[in-house]
Write an enzyme that holds these catalytic residues in place. Structure first.
Site, PDB file in Angstrom:
ATOM      1  N   HIS A  61       0.839  -1.200   0.000  1.00 37.01           N
ATOM      2  CA  HIS A  61       0.000   0.000   0.000  1.00 37.01           C
ATOM      3  C   HIS A  61       0.877   1.255   0.000  1.00 37.01           C
ATOM      4  O   HIS A  61       0.589   2.231  -0.704  1.00 37.01           O
ATOM      5  CB  HIS A  61      -0.924  -0.029   1.216  1.00 37.01           C
ATOM      6  CG  HIS A  61      -2.016   0.979   1.166  1.00 37.01           C
ATOM      7  ND1 HIS A  61      -2.966   1.089   2.136  1.00 37.01           N
ATOM      8  CD2 HIS A  61      -2.328   1.944   0.265  1.00 37.01           C
ATOM      9  CE1 HIS A  61      -3.796   2.073   1.852  1.00 37.01           C
ATOM     10  NE2 HIS A  61      -3.426   2.599   0.717  1.00 37.01           N
ATOM     11  N   GLU A  64       2.169   1.840  -3.435  1.00 38.05           N
ATOM     12  CA  GLU A  64       1.150   2.488  -4.273  1.00 38.05           C
ATOM     13  C   GLU A  64       1.186   4.000  -4.080  1.00 38.05           C
ATOM     14  O   GLU A  64       1.161   4.763  -5.042  1.00 38.05           O
ATOM     15  CB  GLU A  64      -0.242   1.957  -3.918  1.00 38.05           C
ATOM     16  CG  GLU A  64      -1.372   2.679  -4.613  1.00 38.05           C
ATOM     17  CD  GLU A  64      -2.709   2.475  -3.929  1.00 38.05           C
ATOM     18  OE1 GLU A  64      -3.544   3.396  -4.024  1.00 38.05           O
ATOM     19  OE2 GLU A  64      -2.930   1.419  -3.300  1.00 38.05           O
ATOM     20  N   HIS A  65       1.260   4.436  -2.832  1.00 41.45           N
ATOM     21  CA  HIS A  65       1.241   5.870  -2.537  1.00 41.45           C
ATOM     22  C   HIS A  65       2.503   6.584  -3.009  1.00 41.45           C
ATOM     23  O   HIS A  65       2.413   7.665  -3.598  1.00 41.45           O
ATOM     24  CB  HIS A  65       1.066   6.090  -1.027  1.00 41.45           C
ATOM     25  CG  HIS A  65      -0.340   5.977  -0.572  1.00 41.45           C
ATOM     26  ND1 HIS A  65      -1.055   7.044  -0.086  1.00 41.45           N
ATOM     27  CD2 HIS A  65      -1.185   4.921  -0.528  1.00 41.45           C
ATOM     28  CE1 HIS A  65      -2.275   6.650   0.244  1.00 41.45           C
ATOM     29  NE2 HIS A  65      -2.380   5.361  -0.024  1.00 41.45           N
ATOM     30  N   GLU A 148      -5.058   5.461   7.065  1.00 41.29           N
ATOM     31  CA  GLU A 148      -6.074   4.761   6.279  1.00 41.29           C
ATOM     32  C   GLU A 148      -6.358   3.392   6.886  1.00 41.29           C
ATOM     33  O   GLU A 148      -7.502   2.968   6.978  1.00 41.29           O
ATOM     34  CB  GLU A 148      -5.627   4.613   4.827  1.00 41.29           C
ATOM     35  CG  GLU A 148      -5.695   5.887   4.035  1.00 41.29           C
ATOM     36  CD  GLU A 148      -5.237   5.719   2.595  1.00 41.29           C
ATOM     37  OE1 GLU A 148      -4.926   4.578   2.163  1.00 41.29           O
ATOM     38  OE2 GLU A 148      -5.187   6.741   1.879  1.00 41.29           O
TER      39      GLU A 148
END
Length: 174
Positions: A61, A64-65, A148
């Site tokens: 994740h 991805e960022h 998140e």
């Protein structure tokens, strides 16, 4: 089986595609379909939660960022702005076995389709070859990803999915 009375069968169109490997190892799948006036690309990286160790999760994740943090030719957060300015949409997602980035852009004419396809490919190529992340950007994105996760950590859907996956993938990397 027979189709129930009053039901109309769905006709699923077939789409021809090519599936090739480039000399550098990249796999390229091209599917041309003129049902909608758009061009779309979807770039997948072999980075997902299956690659993480129990207790040390979140890298996929985070990956991805950080890939939105700019590159040699595109400033931080400019990738999204450029696609939107061309009338398109884009985003990225992470799943069990991949992280992907996609763009969908208008293609009202053949010329616009060619131009926007080349534009999207050049953005993704630049991201792949020239991404750069500064220390403060990495720290900032680590905080975003952690927040998140914490916001959704105790949601009923997340708890259920974690339990289902724990049983389904007990002996598997996922």
């Amino acid at each position: 089986p027979a189709i129930p009375e009053g039901c109309v069968p769905t006709i699923v169109p077939t789409v021809a595609f090519s599936d090739d490997r480039l000399a550098n190892g990249l796999r390229v799948i091209v599917a041309e379909d003129h049902l909608a006036p758009v061009v779309a690309i979807n770039v997948w990286y072999d980075v997902g939660s299956k690659h993480e160790q129990p207790g040390k999760t979140g890298f996929a994740h985070l990956f991805e960022h950080v890939m939105f943090q700019g590159s040699k030719h595109v400033a931080k957060a400019e990738h999204i702005a450029l696609v939107q300015a061309a009338g398109g949409t884009m985003n990225g997602t992470t799943w069990l076995d991949r992280t992907n980035y996609y763009e969908t852009l208008p293609a009202a004419t053949d010329a616009q389709a060619t131009e926007n396809l080349e534009f999207a490919i050049s953005l993704e190529a630049d991201r792949l070859m020239n991404s750069h992340v500064k220390g403060e950007d990495l720290a900032s994105e680590m905080t975003v990803v952690r927040n998140e996760f914490e916001r959704g950590e105790n949601s009923p859907q997340r708890v259920l999915m974690q339990r289902v996956q724990a049983v389904a993938f007990e002996w598997h990397n996922y």
